[in-house]
Design an enzyme around this catalytic site. Sequence first.
Site, PDB file in Angstrom:
ATOM      1  N   CYS A   1       0.819  -1.213   0.000  1.00  0.00           N
ATOM      2  CA  CYS A   1       0.000   0.000   0.000  1.00  0.00           C
ATOM      3  C   CYS A   1       0.855   1.266   0.000  1.00  0.00           C
ATOM      4  O   CYS A   1       0.336   2.367  -0.177  1.00  0.00           O
ATOM      5  CB  CYS A   1      -0.937   0.010   1.198  1.00  0.00           C
ATOM      6  SG  CYS A   1      -2.042  -1.401   1.230  1.00  0.00           S
TER       7      CYS A   1
ATOM      8  N   HIS B   1      -2.639   7.124   3.336  1.00  0.00           N
ATOM      9  CA  HIS B   1      -3.180   5.879   2.803  1.00  0.00           C
ATOM     10  C   HIS B   1      -4.476   5.559   3.551  1.00  0.00           C
ATOM     11  O   HIS B   1      -4.569   5.766   4.757  1.00  0.00           O
ATOM     12  CB  HIS B   1      -2.159   4.745   2.975  1.00  0.00           C
ATOM     13  CG  HIS B   1      -2.744   3.420   2.664  1.00  0.00           C
ATOM     14  ND1 HIS B   1      -3.437   3.173   1.497  1.00  0.00           N
ATOM     15  CD2 HIS B   1      -2.772   2.255   3.371  1.00  0.00           C
ATOM     16  CE1 HIS B   1      -3.849   1.931   1.499  1.00  0.00           C
ATOM     17  NE2 HIS B   1      -3.473   1.353   2.613  1.00  0.00           N
TER      18      HIS B   1
ATOM     19  N   ASN C   1     -10.110   0.262   1.102  1.00  0.00           N
ATOM     20  CA  ASN C   1      -8.647   0.344   0.968  1.00  0.00           C
ATOM     21  C   ASN C   1      -8.271  -0.076  -0.458  1.00  0.00           C
ATOM     22  O   ASN C   1      -8.380  -1.244  -0.817  1.00  0.00           O
ATOM     23  CB  ASN C   1      -8.023  -0.591   2.016  1.00  0.00           C
ATOM     24  CG  ASN C   1      -6.511  -0.636   1.946  1.00  0.00           C
ATOM     25  OD1 ASN C   1      -5.895  -0.141   1.002  1.00  0.00           O
ATOM     26  ND2 ASN C   1      -5.896  -1.254   2.944  1.00  0.00           N
TER      27      ASN C   1
HETATM   28  O1  UT7 Z   1      -3.311  -1.190   3.925  1.00  0.00           O
HETATM   29  C1  UT7 Z   1      -2.552  -1.896   4.843  1.00  0.00           C
HETATM   30  C2  UT7 Z   1      -3.164  -3.204   5.079  1.00  0.00           C
HETATM   31  N1  UT7 Z   1      -4.061  -3.472   6.137  1.00  0.00           N
HETATM   32  C3  UT7 Z   1      -4.330  -2.766   7.204  1.00  0.00           C
HETATM   33  O2  UT7 Z   1      -3.868  -1.703   7.379  1.00  0.00           O
HETATM   34  C4  UT7 Z   1      -5.251  -3.339   8.244  1.00  0.00           C
HETATM   35  C5  UT7 Z   1      -5.045  -2.710   9.557  1.00  0.00           C
HETATM   36  N2  UT7 Z   1      -5.947  -3.268  10.534  1.00  0.00           N
HETATM   37  C6  UT7 Z   1      -7.237  -2.920  10.666  1.00  0.00           C
HETATM   38  O3  UT7 Z   1      -7.711  -2.071   9.938  1.00  0.00           O
HETATM   39  C7  UT7 Z   1      -8.060  -3.553  11.767  1.00  0.00           C
HETATM   40  O4  UT7 Z   1      -7.201  -4.276  12.608  1.00  0.00           O
HETATM   41  C8  UT7 Z   1      -9.179  -4.488  11.232  1.00  0.00           C
HETATM   42  C9  UT7 Z   1     -10.283  -3.642  10.591  1.00  0.00           C
HETATM   43  C10 UT7 Z   1      -8.621  -5.453  10.234  1.00  0.00           C
HETATM   44  C11 UT7 Z   1      -9.822  -5.257  12.384  1.00  0.00           C
HETATM   45  O5  UT7 Z   1     -10.276  -4.382  13.390  1.00  0.00           O
HETATM   46  P1  UT7 Z   1      -9.874  -4.641  14.915  1.00  0.00           P
HETATM   47  O6  UT7 Z   1     -10.579  -3.626  15.707  1.00  0.00           O
HETATM   48  O7  UT7 Z   1      -8.389  -4.657  14.980  1.00  0.00           O
HETATM   49  O8  UT7 Z   1     -10.500  -6.049  15.190  1.00  0.00           O
HETATM   50  P2  UT7 Z   1      -9.795  -7.420  15.638  1.00  0.00           P
HETATM   51  O9  UT7 Z   1      -8.839  -7.890  14.615  1.00  0.00           O
HETATM   52  O10 UT7 Z   1      -9.321  -7.241  17.028  1.00  0.00           O
HETATM   53  O11 UT7 Z   1     -11.023  -8.421  15.633  1.00  0.00           O
HETATM   54  C12 UT7 Z   1     -12.167  -8.202  16.402  1.00  0.00           C
HETATM   55  C13 UT7 Z   1     -13.218  -9.247  16.110  1.00  0.00           C
HETATM   56  C14 UT7 Z   1     -12.697 -10.674  15.942  1.00  0.00           C
HETATM   57  O12 UT7 Z   1     -13.598 -11.530  16.612  1.00  0.00           O
HETATM   58  P3  UT7 Z   1     -13.221 -12.144  18.049  1.00  0.00           P
HETATM   59  O13 UT7 Z   1     -12.004 -12.972  17.789  1.00  0.00           O
HETATM   60  O14 UT7 Z   1     -12.971 -10.964  18.926  1.00  0.00           O
HETATM   61  O15 UT7 Z   1     -14.448 -12.912  18.389  1.00  0.00           O
HETATM   62  C15 UT7 Z   1     -12.833 -10.930  14.445  1.00  0.00           C
HETATM   63  O16 UT7 Z   1     -13.073 -12.284  14.145  1.00  0.00           O
HETATM   64  O17 UT7 Z   1     -13.906  -8.934  14.885  1.00  0.00           O
HETATM   65  C16 UT7 Z   1     -14.040 -10.111  14.105  1.00  0.00           C
HETATM   66  N3  UT7 Z   1     -14.126  -9.757  12.697  1.00  0.00           N
HETATM   67  C17 UT7 Z   1     -15.287  -9.438  12.090  1.00  0.00           C
HETATM   68  N4  UT7 Z   1     -16.560  -9.400  12.544  1.00  0.00           N
HETATM   69  C18 UT7 Z   1     -17.505  -9.026  11.670  1.00  0.00           C
HETATM   70  C19 UT7 Z   1     -13.128  -9.639  11.809  1.00  0.00           C
HETATM   71  N5  UT7 Z   1     -13.619  -9.262  10.611  1.00  0.00           N
HETATM   72  C20 UT7 Z   1     -14.954  -9.138  10.766  1.00  0.00           C
HETATM   73  C21 UT7 Z   1     -16.005  -8.779   9.901  1.00  0.00           C
HETATM   74  N6  UT7 Z   1     -17.254  -8.729  10.386  1.00  0.00           N
HETATM   75  N7  UT7 Z   1     -15.792  -8.446   8.614  1.00  0.00           N
END
Ligand code: UT7
Length: 328
Positions: free
Chosen positions: A115, A255, A285
């Site tokens: 990215c 970004h 993104n």
């Molecule tokens: O461009 C560069 C590439 N990528 C990034 O920059 C990504 C950077 N990271 C993020 O943007 C965030 O970490 C995410 C949006 C990916 C995730 O948000 P988070 O607040 O960090 O959530 P998390 O990873 O701590 O997950 C929280 C929960 C999990 O469930 P449990 O294990 O707590 O029960 C996930 O399984 O959210 C769950 N989850 C979802 N729930 C509903 C993950 N994806 C989804 C979804 N819908 N699409």
Amino acid sequence: MKLQNVGILGVGSALPTKIVTNFDLEKIVNTSDEWIRTRTGISERRIVAGSQTTSDLAAEAARAAVEAAGCTIAEIDLILVATISPDTIMPSTACFVQEKLGAKNAAAFDLSAGCTGFVYGLAVGCSFVRSGMYKRVLVIGAEVMSKFLDWTDRNTCVLFGDGAGAVLLGPAEEPGFLSFKLHADGSMGDLLITPAGGARLPASKETVAARQHYIKMVSGNETFKFAVRVMGEVVQQALDEAGLVKEELDFLIPHQANLRIIEAARKRFNLPPDRVVVNINRYGNMSAASIPVALDEAVKNGRIKRGHLLGFVGFGAGLTWGAVIMRY
Ligand code: UT7
């Protein structure tokens, strides 16, 4: 040797017409509009239809940038495409773009920096013009992420979108680009990865069955924390190098990976919301395309004007991160 001043001569972008909303995604994976909006800031994204590919979007954005610059296709010396979703592993997407544009006088190659690709691309493209080797360099960030996403994996498929943005770089009277800061840390390479299809894990029945040709994000949360930390740091480094302070910045164009990352970096950097360009709500993104699409929109709607001091900052797979300070 006297170095040439370099500026952005024109900007353009291209977006697929098909809109996929969070509600559409609720129908295919276990997710909700509420989760996606509150955790990421995304409401909808654009997705290509049928056989449309990365080079199609890149060529459309490039044509718009060349036209905005008042230049001709024959004047382009180099086409540089930053992408992690190329048309093919070989040859480069930039060569397909060269053919589609009919840019017979242009050299062409791709650049892979996740990215951060567009930020890296600006540094590379600017160096060619600055040194006097080339006069007109197209730097394009283009992605068709939708064809590399596992549409059964809610951790990734809700985050990304397709699009392309391009700038035409060329000689300028005044210094346009003032500083670049690029970084990489390969020890975190497995956090964001397309595991198979390369020399490490060649395509086989097993890799296809294990869905290893799709983008995997091992710990979104780790990338999140990393991004918040480095975005502020690297903009500060680039400002220091340019001998400027953050109060002088007219706009920061970050970004667009997560609205919470942008907000955290903005607050840490103490910038008012109206000085940060955000479009993640509409496009998700778009990896290397996020920054140039945001730039093009802000130029078209009159928010960014000639003479404004801009900061571009990106982070992504590699891991890579970087920032550019420029007078538009
Ligand atoms: O461009 C560069 C590439 N990528 C990034 O920059 C990504 C950077 N990271 C993020 O943007 C965030 O970490 C995410 C949006 C990916 C995730 O948000 P988070 O607040 O960090 O959530 P998390 O990873 O701590 O997950 C929280 C929960 C999990 O469930 P449990 O294990 O707590 O029960 C996930 O399984 O959210 C769950 N989850 C979802 N729930 C509903 C993950 N994806 C989804 C979804 N819908 N699409």
